[in-house]
Scaffold this motif. Sequence first.
Motif, PDB file in Angstrom:
ATOM      1  N   ASN A 158      -4.219  -3.553   4.437  1.00  0.00           N
ATOM      2  CA  ASN A 158      -3.719  -2.991   3.324  1.00  0.00           C
ATOM      3  C   ASN A 158      -5.011  -2.741   2.315  1.00  0.00           C
ATOM      4  O   ASN A 158      -4.953  -1.908   1.594  1.00  0.00           O
ATOM      5  CB  ASN A 158      -2.508  -3.553   2.736  1.00  0.00           C
ATOM      6  CG  ASN A 158      -1.204  -3.219   3.505  1.00  0.00           C
ATOM      7  OD1 ASN A 158      -0.693  -2.236   3.241  1.00  0.00           O
ATOM      8  ND2 ASN A 158      -0.776  -4.011   4.408  1.00  0.00           N
ATOM      9  N   PHE A 180       2.268  -3.087  -3.225  1.00  0.00           N
ATOM     10  CA  PHE A 180       1.831  -4.122  -2.193  1.00  0.00           C
ATOM     11  C   PHE A 180       1.863  -5.426  -2.680  1.00  0.00           C
ATOM     12  O   PHE A 180       2.224  -6.368  -1.705  1.00  0.00           O
ATOM     13  CB  PHE A 180       0.211  -3.728  -2.053  1.00  0.00           C
ATOM     14  CG  PHE A 180      -0.298  -4.696  -1.112  1.00  0.00           C
ATOM     15  CD1 PHE A 180       0.100  -4.845   0.292  1.00  0.00           C
ATOM     16  CD2 PHE A 180      -1.392  -5.249  -1.671  1.00  0.00           C
ATOM     17  CE1 PHE A 180      -0.498  -5.819   1.011  1.00  0.00           C
ATOM     18  CE2 PHE A 180      -2.079  -6.491  -0.638  1.00  0.00           C
ATOM     19  CZ  PHE A 180      -1.684  -6.480   0.615  1.00  0.00           C
ATOM     20  N   TRP A 208       7.591  -0.774   3.361  1.00  0.00           N
ATOM     21  CA  TRP A 208       6.174  -0.790   3.733  1.00  0.00           C
ATOM     22  C   TRP A 208       5.827   0.971   4.030  1.00  0.00           C
ATOM     23  O   TRP A 208       4.738   1.431   3.392  1.00  0.00           O
ATOM     24  CB  TRP A 208       5.807  -1.584   4.889  1.00  0.00           C
ATOM     25  CG  TRP A 208       4.391  -1.400   5.156  1.00  0.00           C
ATOM     26  CD1 TRP A 208       3.185  -2.287   4.855  1.00  0.00           C
ATOM     27  CD2 TRP A 208       3.569  -0.512   6.138  1.00  0.00           C
ATOM     28  NE1 TRP A 208       2.157  -1.764   5.125  1.00  0.00           N
ATOM     29  CE2 TRP A 208       2.262  -0.680   6.289  1.00  0.00           C
ATOM     30  CE3 TRP A 208       3.982   0.419   7.202  1.00  0.00           C
ATOM     31  CZ2 TRP A 208       1.237   0.070   6.936  1.00  0.00           C
ATOM     32  CZ3 TRP A 208       3.181   1.241   7.837  1.00  0.00           C
ATOM     33  CH2 TRP A 208       1.983   0.749   7.698  1.00  0.00           C
ATOM     34  N   GLN A 212       3.404   3.536   2.097  1.00  0.00           N
ATOM     35  CA  GLN A 212       2.355   4.427   2.755  1.00  0.00           C
ATOM     36  C   GLN A 212       2.734   5.884   2.310  1.00  0.00           C
ATOM     37  O   GLN A 212       1.729   6.831   2.126  1.00  0.00           O
ATOM     38  CB  GLN A 212       2.712   4.256   4.369  1.00  0.00           C
ATOM     39  CG  GLN A 212       2.407   2.995   4.756  1.00  0.00           C
ATOM     40  CD  GLN A 212       1.170   2.255   4.103  1.00  0.00           C
ATOM     41  OE1 GLN A 212       0.041   2.804   4.346  1.00  0.00           O
ATOM     42  NE2 GLN A 212       1.215   1.035   3.799  1.00  0.00           N
TER      43      GLN A 212
END
Length: 329
Positions: A158, A180, A208, A212
């Motif tokens: 990440n 995040f 998650w 993205q």
Amino acid sequence: EADNLLGFAAVFKRLYRVLTAADAAEALLVLEQESVDLMLTDNRMPGLSGIELLSEVKQRFPTLIRMLVTGYADMHTAIDAINKGKVYHFLLKPWNVDELKEAIAYALEGLRLKRENEQLLQEKNDWLLRQASLEKSNLQARFESLKNQLNPHFLFNNFNIIASLIAIHPQEAVRFTQRFANLFRQLLTLHDLPLITLDEELNFVEEWLQLQQVRFGNNLSYELVADTQPAKWSLPPLALHTLVENAVKHNEISSAYPLHITIGFAPGRAWVSNPVQLRKGSSETSTGLGLKNLEARYALLGHTLTLPTNEAGTFCLYIPLFTHLTPAL
């Protein structure tokens, strides 16, 4: 009879510790108070008969060796001694000293060997338990080591995304960093568990993927295909996430090559599939740690991952699901 008791004690006192009793009641009292390996009894006595005493002793002191010495050689007495008293030996009066010594010696030798065998079996079982405990400790240590690899791997991937966003979309990089951080706090809770529910894993994966989409927008999409209730199943933490992350990391995602990821689960298994459109000239190098870690964690749980399929330009990998939350390490 007093004379018989005295004579018997005189013959055997140099070989054994001899305890005597005048009747069945006294004999039972002796057995309750003393450690006795072998008992000889007459049949005709005051109170309980020898057969009745043998039957009582068999119930209360089952490991005690029992012998009957009697002057009455009728078949009924012998049968009762065997069936009710489970006697080791049956002797007739007048008893022969050598025969009796030999019978007692054989009986006690058999008892000694039996006890030695039981001791050896106990030592063997203790050793097996110690080995099992050591093996379990070793497996748990390896399992913990594998789990501890998850955080650096997750951070590394990440941070690469954040670094790539900073140069081209600084505002998106800020949003990505904030979301995040929240996701990483959730990871810290989940990764310490040996297994988590499929529901928990799916929630993490969806958050998650939505993160993205901050980076890729509509060029990245996903769908869930369910043939069972996720609340009924469990799996190692970040198992599905590892597969989804690899799909995002290694494939081209653009308006020309949008990426659609399918996450499916059915009784006993889950899978992730995506079209194969590998990136060219990517600055993100692959360590292979994620999939190797996942394979190793499943191996410790007694399962082998199904080899991925790559047919018709689609990558698909299946992973097992469990019906419990405690791994059998």
